[in-house]
Motif scaffolding. Structure first.
Motif, PDB file in Angstrom:
ATOM      1  N   ASN A 109       0.743  -1.185  -0.050  1.00 32.73           N
ATOM      2  CA  ASN A 109       0.002   0.064   0.040  1.00 32.73           C
ATOM      3  C   ASN A 109       0.862   1.228  -0.038  1.00 32.73           C
ATOM      4  OD1 ASN A 109      -3.108  -0.890   0.648  1.00 32.73           O
ATOM      5  ND2 ASN A 109      -2.057  -2.097   1.633  1.00 32.73           N
ATOM      6  N   CYS A 139      -6.957  -4.766   6.009  1.00 36.49           N
ATOM      7  CA  CYS A 139      -7.495  -3.436   6.004  1.00 36.49           C
ATOM      8  C   CYS A 139      -6.526  -2.557   7.101  1.00 36.49           C
ATOM      9  CB  CYS A 139      -9.032  -3.315   6.330  1.00 36.49           C
ATOM     10  SG  CYS A 139     -10.011  -3.907   5.028  1.00 36.49           S
ATOM     11  N   ILE A 174     -10.893   1.439   0.672  1.00 34.50           N
ATOM     12  CA  ILE A 174     -10.262   0.900  -0.658  1.00 34.50           C
ATOM     13  C   ILE A 174     -10.083  -0.591  -0.621  1.00 34.50           C
ATOM     14  CG2 ILE A 174      -8.539   0.969  -2.612  1.00 34.50           C
ATOM     15  CD1 ILE A 174      -8.537   4.210  -2.065  1.00 34.50           C
ATOM     16  N   LYS A 175      -9.076  -0.858   0.636  1.00 39.22           N
ATOM     17  CA  LYS A 175      -8.858  -2.285   0.434  1.00 39.22           C
ATOM     18  C   LYS A 175      -9.927  -3.335   0.770  1.00 39.22           C
ATOM     19  CE  LYS A 175      -7.901  -5.909   1.102  1.00 39.22           C
ATOM     20  NZ  LYS A 175      -8.992  -6.569   1.911  1.00 39.22           N
ATOM     21  N   ALA A 191     -12.803  -3.694  -0.209  1.00 44.13           N
ATOM     22  CA  ALA A 191     -13.412  -3.838  -1.411  1.00 44.13           C
ATOM     23  C   ALA A 191     -12.870  -5.150  -2.253  1.00 44.13           C
ATOM     24  CB  ALA A 191     -13.832  -2.587  -2.205  1.00 44.13           C
ATOM     25  N   SER A 192     -11.752  -5.341  -1.960  1.00 49.12           N
ATOM     26  CA  SER A 192     -11.011  -6.620  -2.612  1.00 49.12           C
ATOM     27  C   SER A 192     -10.636  -7.557  -1.724  1.00 49.12           C
ATOM     28  CB  SER A 192      -9.659  -5.702  -3.426  1.00 49.12           C
ATOM     29  OG  SER A 192     -10.077  -4.971  -4.258  1.00 49.12           O
ATOM     30  N   ASN A 238      -4.481  -7.468  -3.537  1.00 51.62           N
ATOM     31  CA  ASN A 238      -5.034  -7.392  -5.010  1.00 51.62           C
ATOM     32  C   ASN A 238      -5.733  -6.053  -5.431  1.00 51.62           C
ATOM     33  OD1 ASN A 238      -4.383 -10.313  -5.239  1.00 51.62           O
ATOM     34  ND2 ASN A 238      -6.003 -10.638  -4.101  1.00 51.62           N
ATOM     35  N   HIS A 239      -5.729  -5.127  -4.562  1.00 46.93           N
ATOM     36  CA  HIS A 239      -6.438  -3.834  -4.918  1.00 46.93           C
ATOM     37  C   HIS A 239      -5.409  -2.847  -5.685  1.00 46.93           C
ATOM     38  CE1 HIS A 239      -4.714  -3.525  -1.018  1.00 46.93           C
ATOM     39  NE2 HIS A 239      -4.362  -2.330  -1.003  1.00 46.93           N
ATOM     40  N   THR A 240      -5.595  -1.934  -6.301  1.00 48.10           N
ATOM     41  CA  THR A 240      -4.785  -1.102  -6.942  1.00 48.10           C
ATOM     42  C   THR A 240      -5.332   0.454  -6.911  1.00 48.10           C
ATOM     43  OG1 THR A 240      -3.119  -0.744  -8.488  1.00 48.10           O
ATOM     44  CG2 THR A 240      -5.406  -1.746  -9.533  1.00 48.10           C
TER      45      THR A 240
END
Length: 313
Positions: free
Chosen positions: A58, A252, A283-284, A286-287, A292-294
């Motif tokens: 992150n 998270c 943001i995190k 949600a994945s 795997n989030h970006t």
């Protein structure tokens, strides 16, 4: 001044298995003294995890400069290659040739109950790494890792006069009240969730005010209720950011801590730093998985302004 942030902590694989039934239908209450069961798990996935890499992932997306310090096993070559491709500095990661990388085996049923097994593996050798070998650092974080490694790296940072954040997480029960007080007195910052912080107060005998007074900042996260930052005699209430979708809370807290480190290295005030951290947590979630989030720094700036009504730069 360097903006490098040393991220000390676990490096792990998460093996996640889904059981389509209910544990309660197989585990008989009157037979728990002699359990011998097998669960068919049609789905299995491997996630790259570990607190240190989740945080570094992150922080790198934000445009920060993380340096991961940890230990990885004989099976960690692909993970090291993945970090290198992401631009994460790995020179402080030690490979333990006769051990496996730490791994968590998670079996979940259709009611989201979990049966977990954790193999620490190479993580038990984290104390073999030395903070003094890492060069100039702006800040460090001591996140969950091998017990001896956490104690050593905190002492190393104190000796090198490197401000660090103590993040005991799930390893908190390993430490006595005396050891936790030593961590607090060595650290510049303490970050924990509300449940963990209650345990810190119970074990140390210190009040919230006592602990905050010993630190530059005390950060307590409260899930969907937001978080609190106590710094310089002030209390900053940080609102939670509404997530677009709630998929998986794994990582998270690590994303939140990356936001804190970014604010510290960039010299932002605590209300702004806390809001960046809060946004990353939303943001995190949600994945699926911890990495795997970006997002891009420009997207974070846009989303920050939309959520809070001002620009942080």
């Amino acid at each position: 001044m360097t903006k490098t942030a040393l991220i000390c902590g676990s490096i792990a694989f998460d093996k996640i298995m889904q059981y389509h039934g209910r544990f309660a239908d197989t585990l008989l209450a009157d037979q728990l003294h002699r359990v011998n069961v097998s669960f068919l798990v049609p789905t299995l996935r491997t996630e790259y995890g570990g607190c240190s890499v989740n945080i570094a992932y992150n922080l790198k997306l934000l445009g920060g400069a993380p340096l991961v310090m940890g230990t990885i096993g004989q099976d960690g070559g692909d993970y090291l290659e993945r970090m290198t491709k992401q631009g994460i500095e790995t020179r402080a990661i030690r490979t333990i040739a006769d051990a496996y990388t730490a791994q968590c085996f998670v079996t979940a049923d259709q009611d989201n109950n979990q049966i977990n097994a954790f193999h620490p593996g190479a993580m038990q050798y984290s104390h073999e790494n030395n903070v003094a070998d890492c060069g100039a650092l702006r800040v460090a974080i001591i996140s969950p890792d091998g017990r001896e490694g956490m104690l050593k790296h905190a002492a190393d940072c104190a000796e090198q006069e490197i401000p660090f954040m103590f993040d005991p997480g799930q390893q908190l029960p390993m430490f006595s009240g005396e050891e936790l007080i030593r961590f607090i007195d060595q650290a510049s910052y303490l970050a924990s969730n509300d449940y963990e912080f209650e345990m810190v107060m119970d074990r140390t005998g210190l009040s919230q005010a006592d602990i905050a007074a010993r630190l530059d900042a005390l950060v307590i996260t409260r899930g969907g209720e937001g978080s609190d930052i106590y710094a310089g005699g002030e209390h900053y209430r940080i609102p939670a950011v509404k997530a677009e979708n709630i998929v998986d809370p794994t990582g998270c807290g690590d994303a939140y801590r990356a936001g804190l480190l970014y604010g510290i290295t960039e010299g932002f005030d605590w209300p702004t730093t806390g809001r960046i951290a809060s946004l990353l947590g939303a943001i995190k979630i949600a994945s699926q998985g911890g990495q795997n989030h970006t997002f891009t720094p420009a997207q974070i700036e846009q989303q920050f302004e939309a959520a809070f009504g001002y620009k942080f730069r």
